[in-house]
Scaffold this active site. Structure first.
Site, PDB file in Angstrom:
ATOM      1  N   TYR A  31       0.904  -1.289   0.131  1.00 55.56           N
ATOM      2  CA  TYR A  31       0.097   0.212  -0.084  1.00 55.56           C
ATOM      3  C   TYR A  31       0.942   1.065  -0.057  1.00 55.56           C
ATOM      4  O   TYR A  31       2.222   1.261   0.230  1.00 55.56           O
ATOM      5  CB  TYR A  31      -0.781   0.031   1.228  1.00 55.56           C
ATOM      6  CG  TYR A  31      -0.310   0.506   2.467  1.00 55.56           C
ATOM      7  CD1 TYR A  31       0.577  -0.201   3.174  1.00 55.56           C
ATOM      8  CD2 TYR A  31      -0.463   1.729   3.046  1.00 55.56           C
ATOM      9  CE1 TYR A  31       0.999   0.100   4.374  1.00 55.56           C
ATOM     10  CE2 TYR A  31      -0.039   2.139   4.265  1.00 55.56           C
ATOM     11  CZ  TYR A  31       0.708   1.319   4.752  1.00 55.56           C
ATOM     12  OH  TYR A  31       1.334   1.788   6.192  1.00 55.56           O
ATOM     13  N   LYS A 149       6.482  -1.709   1.846  1.00 57.05           N
ATOM     14  CA  LYS A 149       5.422  -1.132   2.400  1.00 57.05           C
ATOM     15  C   LYS A 149       4.299  -2.147   2.281  1.00 57.05           C
ATOM     16  O   LYS A 149       3.337  -1.961   1.296  1.00 57.05           O
ATOM     17  CB  LYS A 149       5.223   0.274   1.825  1.00 57.05           C
ATOM     18  CG  LYS A 149       4.336   0.984   2.776  1.00 57.05           C
ATOM     19  CD  LYS A 149       4.633   2.705   2.109  1.00 57.05           C
ATOM     20  CE  LYS A 149       3.395   3.364   3.012  1.00 57.05           C
ATOM     21  NZ  LYS A 149       3.637   3.426   4.557  1.00 57.05           N
ATOM     22  N   GLU A 182      13.047   2.518  13.374  1.00 55.00           N
ATOM     23  CA  GLU A 182      11.961   3.505  13.066  1.00 55.00           C
ATOM     24  C   GLU A 182      10.791   3.476  13.958  1.00 55.00           C
ATOM     25  O   GLU A 182      10.760   2.608  14.860  1.00 55.00           O
ATOM     26  CB  GLU A 182      11.500   3.613  11.640  1.00 55.00           C
ATOM     27  CG  GLU A 182      10.895   2.169  11.146  1.00 55.00           C
ATOM     28  CD  GLU A 182      10.538   1.984   9.672  1.00 55.00           C
ATOM     29  OE1 GLU A 182      10.516   2.990   9.247  1.00 55.00           O
ATOM     30  OE2 GLU A 182      10.553   0.810   9.325  1.00 55.00           O
ATOM     31  N   LEU A 206      11.678   1.886   6.591  1.00 63.00           N
ATOM     32  CA  LEU A 206      10.964   2.143   5.353  1.00 63.00           C
ATOM     33  C   LEU A 206      11.798   3.403   4.507  1.00 63.00           C
ATOM     34  O   LEU A 206      12.227   4.152   5.443  1.00 63.00           O
ATOM     35  CB  LEU A 206       9.724   2.465   5.646  1.00 63.00           C
ATOM     36  CG  LEU A 206       8.719   3.215   4.134  1.00 63.00           C
ATOM     37  CD1 LEU A 206       8.585   1.616   3.430  1.00 63.00           C
ATOM     38  CD2 LEU A 206       7.635   3.780   4.612  1.00 63.00           C
TER      39      LEU A 206
HETATM   40  N1  PLP Z   1       8.248   4.144   8.505  1.00 64.18           N
HETATM   41  C1  PLP Z   1       6.986   3.405   8.458  1.00 64.18           C
HETATM   42  C2  PLP Z   1       6.978   2.110   9.089  1.00 64.18           C
HETATM   43  C3  PLP Z   1       5.771   4.025   7.854  1.00 64.18           C
HETATM   44  O1  PLP Z   1       4.665   3.206   7.843  1.00 64.18           O
HETATM   45  C4  PLP Z   1       5.987   5.124   7.195  1.00 64.18           C
HETATM   46  C5  PLP Z   1       4.775   5.816   6.380  1.00 64.18           C
HETATM   47  O2  PLP Z   1       3.593   5.299   6.725  1.00 64.18           O
HETATM   48  C6  PLP Z   1       7.125   5.880   7.374  1.00 64.18           C
HETATM   49  C7  PLP Z   1       8.103   5.465   7.841  1.00 64.18           C
HETATM   50  C8  PLP Z   1       7.092   7.320   6.756  1.00 64.18           C
HETATM   51  O3  PLP Z   1       7.057   7.289   5.301  1.00 64.18           O
HETATM   52  P1  PLP Z   1       6.523   8.520   4.312  1.00 64.18           P
HETATM   53  O4  PLP Z   1       7.337   9.609   4.735  1.00 64.18           O
HETATM   54  O5  PLP Z   1       6.888   7.845   3.054  1.00 64.18           O
HETATM   55  O6  PLP Z   1       5.276   8.731   4.600  1.00 64.18           O
END
Ligand code: PLP
Length: 294
Positions: A31, A149, A182, A206
């Site tokens: 997603y 993701k 994270e 991520l």
């Molecule tokens: N880390 C995780 C596990 C996430 O699910 C997300 C976003 O949903 C992020 C980091 C931040 O990613 P982005 O800046 O692309 O929204």
């Protein structure tokens, strides 16, 4: 409210997916979450590229090309008359008999859901939010790479349960080696001796789209950035801490476990620069495709 399901818009009450869908049965799917400002999906190309990267990691053929996906997203926003919104795009392996074999599923399920974006309370940006370091560790990248993701979110949900039990907003997971990784839906940054530090992708995180932009903005504004392996003690000893994601943008942190932080200059500057970037992007995109906003 309309939902885009497979090839058409349907009423939300009629947007149903089979109980045999492998997304439901096994978390087999991927997603993206995007934010829409003034009718423009911010960093749409980057989100679609990451969607295709996630798909390729799990050997999933997305049943649409980039241009069809963009059209479908804007059609959904228009049908719902939304200009400040979030978009959730899900692609699951699709319907198939019970059993793990992805080849059992003939057609992926493709869904776009949108809703009005409700701003976070102003106090989150002015005073910061609280975090804990979770006991649960981030998935090992050699097992289930956090760069995918995926719909398989239990690792993050376990950390979220810990955050809720501690009555804080977010939980930061360490990787199995004990370095900061994270949060459940965010990337983390901290400032130490004037240097902006953030876990490197090798830590098993991520590759956040907001993270990448914030690193770029920091460099463009003369802030030294270090991506690497950091311990929780280095985080506790930071002069400021903030988190990033698509909907939260740059959000300051006022506490990690028992350690308090002031909302600092770097966090404030990067939030301001991020919002200026959004404004510039929206202005530029509206100029490129005026027909979408007429
Ligand atoms: N880390 C995780 C596990 C996430 O699910 C997300 C976003 O949903 C992020 C980091 C931040 O990613 P982005 O800046 O692309 O929204």
């Amino acid at each position: 409210m309309f939902v885009y399901l497979n090839n058409k818009l349907v009423l939300a009450s009629e947007a149903k997916v089979s109980v045999f869908d492998h997304g439901f049965l096994y978390g087999d799917g991927i997603y993206e979450t995007m934010r829409v400002y003034d009718g423009v999906v911010f960093m749409l190309d980057e989100h679609i590229q990451r969607l295709f990267r996630s798909a390729s990691f799990i050997g999933l053929d997305i049943p649409k090309n980039i241009s069809d996906i963009k059209i479908a997203i804007y059609e959904t926003l228009q049908a719902n008359k939304l200009t400040n919104a979030y978009v959730r795009l899900t692609v699951s392996r699709g319907e198939g008999p019970i059993g793990l074999d992805p080849d059992f599923c003939k057609e992926p399920t493709f869904v776009i859901m949108t809703n009005e974006f409700k701003s976070y309370p102003k106090s989150y940006y002015e005073d910061g939010i609280k975090l804990i370091i979770a006991n649960v560790r981030r998935n090992l990248k050699e097992a289930l790479n956090p760069q995918i993701k995926s719909l398989n979110f239990l690792n993050n949900i376990l950390a979220k349960i810990e955050a809720k039990q501690a009555d804080v907003y977010e939980a930061i997971m360490l990787n199995v080696e004990g370095f900061i990784a994270e949060g459940t839906i965010i990337n983390i940054f901290f400032v130490k001796d004037g240097i902006l530090c953030t876990p490197s992708l090798e830590c098993g995180i991520l590759d956040g789209i907001t993270r990448a932009l914030v690193i770029d903005l920091a460099v463009r504004n003369g802030i030294e950035v270090r991506e690497g392996e950091f311990t929780k003690d280095e985080l506790y000893n930071a002069s400021e801490v903030f988190i990033t994601n698509t909907t939260m943008e740059v959000m300051p942190v006022c506490r990690v476990d028992d350690k308090g932080f002031k909302v600092g200059e770097v966090s404030r500057l990067l939030l301001k620069k991020y919002r200026q970037e959004v404004t510039g992007y929206v202005y530029e995109k509206k100029g490129e495709h005026p027909s979408i906003w007429e």
